[in-house]
Design a protein around this motif. Structure first.
Motif: not given
Length: 399
Positions: A319-333
């Motif tokens: 899954e992915i989730s974005l802040g105002a000017n940053h991005s994050c991803a949860l990996k399968l691990n």
């Protein structure tokens, strides 16, 4: 295995596991849940590695009603949906974002007043309930609470005329909200100065208005002044402000109705930042586009992108989730990687250095879900612990 968890709403949160002070911004692990994990064989006389045939008496008990089931980061506040289908929030409360009937910032979880039977929560402090209606609270300057007024809401107010909702879109503090209905259409409301409501106008709407010509929608996300939808056929359409390429159509032209993102297929989820957008694809890779001054597109450059670009080296994404000017991803691990602006420590790598490609969040494993907004990020781990990091000016980290 199960976890017997209890959430203390009085602020007795126990000992911090991590305390990294970075330019007065803290990376925190907040032990919302506490207890003992039982593998189901305790007291049964079954040795490790043995075989146990469960009976009715051995069925594992459910999580505590107070255990967090989901989390959603708002621009300067954070909320958690509990197992008992109620909601707690903390952080900025000047406009009623916590939903406790006051305007006092809350630095620890505080119950949202009068809200029950909740099935999902969204970053713009809206909640979807079992009857498929939506209630919102907090800042309502542009009608983003959808109740027909511009009065701030200090407790949840039902969005009138909005029924059969399946998904309340995340919002990145831009003044508008959107929801997907069971028939695959989308309704939006609030600020519309750049056409972000998608109804072909720039008229502010205080109640939900249908997005023009958009059907078969699976996921929706509202950015700063733009909106994007992932359709059931794996394509993406965006509309609204496009000055920084956040619509991904190869132009910088504002669009008041949905416009297809060219060349982008097999998309399963969409998420928007203030001025950038990312899509999760069926092959578990991520493509992003739009404003890239701080590397939030993740392609190893700071070049603004008007078309989707693959995030460098990022695979196996859940899954992915974005802040105002940053991005994050949860990996399968079950690890989290973030990239982009890091001035408040929102990437969680124990630095304030911006990252142009994904970097792992330090000391964080076994994550169930991740949520980013503004300049902070939070994660819910499998043992039902909520960890937050980044900007904490208004107590949005929950400490």
């Amino acid at each position: 295995a199960y976890l017997n968890a209890n959430l203390n709403l009085e602020g007795g949160l126990g000992k911090w596991d991590l305390d990294h002070n970075i330019a007065n911004k803290r990376l925190k692990t907040w032990p919302i849940a506490s207890g003992t994990i039982d593998n189901g064989t305790a007291g049964k006389g079954i040795p490790d590695g043995g075989t146990y045939h469960p009976s009715e008496e051995s069925i594992e008990p459910p999580l505590s009603p107070d255990a967090p089931a989901a989390i959603a980061a708002g621009y300067e506040q954070t909320c958690a949906l509990k197992q008992n289908s109620t909601v707690v929030c903390w952080g900025e409360n000047y406009n009623g974002e916590v939903g406790d009937g006051t305007d006092i910032d809350r630095h620890t979880p505080t119950a949202v007043v009068g809200l029950s039977s909740v099935t999902a929560i969204a970053a713009n402090t809206c909640a979807l309930t079992e009857d498929r209606t939506v209630s919102c609270w907090g800042l309502n300057q542009y009608g983003q609470a959808g109740d027909g007024t511009t009065l701030n809401r200090y407790t949840p107010a039902r969005v009138p005329g909005l029924t059969d909702v399946t998904n309340v879109g995340e919002t990145r503090g831009g003044g508008h909200s959107c929801a997907v209905k069971q028939n695959g259409t989308v309704s939006c409301w609030g600020l519309n100065d750049n056409g972000q409501l998608g109804d072909g106008t720039t008229t502010q709407r205080l109640t939900p208005t249908t997005v023009a010509g958009l059907t078969n929608v699976a996921d929706i996300s509202a950015g700063g002044r733009h909106t994007c939808a992932a359709k059931q056929d794996g394509t993406v359409s965006c509309w609204g402000d496009n000055f920084l390429g956040q619509l991904g159509d190869g132009t910088g032209t504002e669009q008041h109705t949905p416009t297809a993102v060219p060349g982008l297929t097999d998309v399963t989820a969409i998420n928007t930042g203030a001025n950038h957008t990312c899509a999760l694809k069926r092959d578990r890779t991520v493509s992003c586009w739009g404003f890239n001054y701080n590397g939030q597109v993740g392609d190893g450059t700071t070049t603004q992108r008007y078309l989707p670009k693959p995030v460098a080296g990022l695979t196996d994404v859940a899954e992915i989730s974005l802040g105002a000017n940053h991005s994050c991803a949860l990996k399968l691990n079950s690890q989290v990687a973030c990239w982009g602006w890091n001035g408040d420590g929102q990437l969680g790598d124990e630095t304030n250095t911006r990252r142009l490609t994904p970097t792992l969040v330090a000391s964080l494993t076994e994550v169930m879900t991740v949520t980013a907004n503004g300049s902070h990020t939070c994660a819910l781990t499998q043992d039902r612990v909520v960890s937050c990091w980044g900007d904490n000016e208004n107590g949005q980290l929950g400490d």
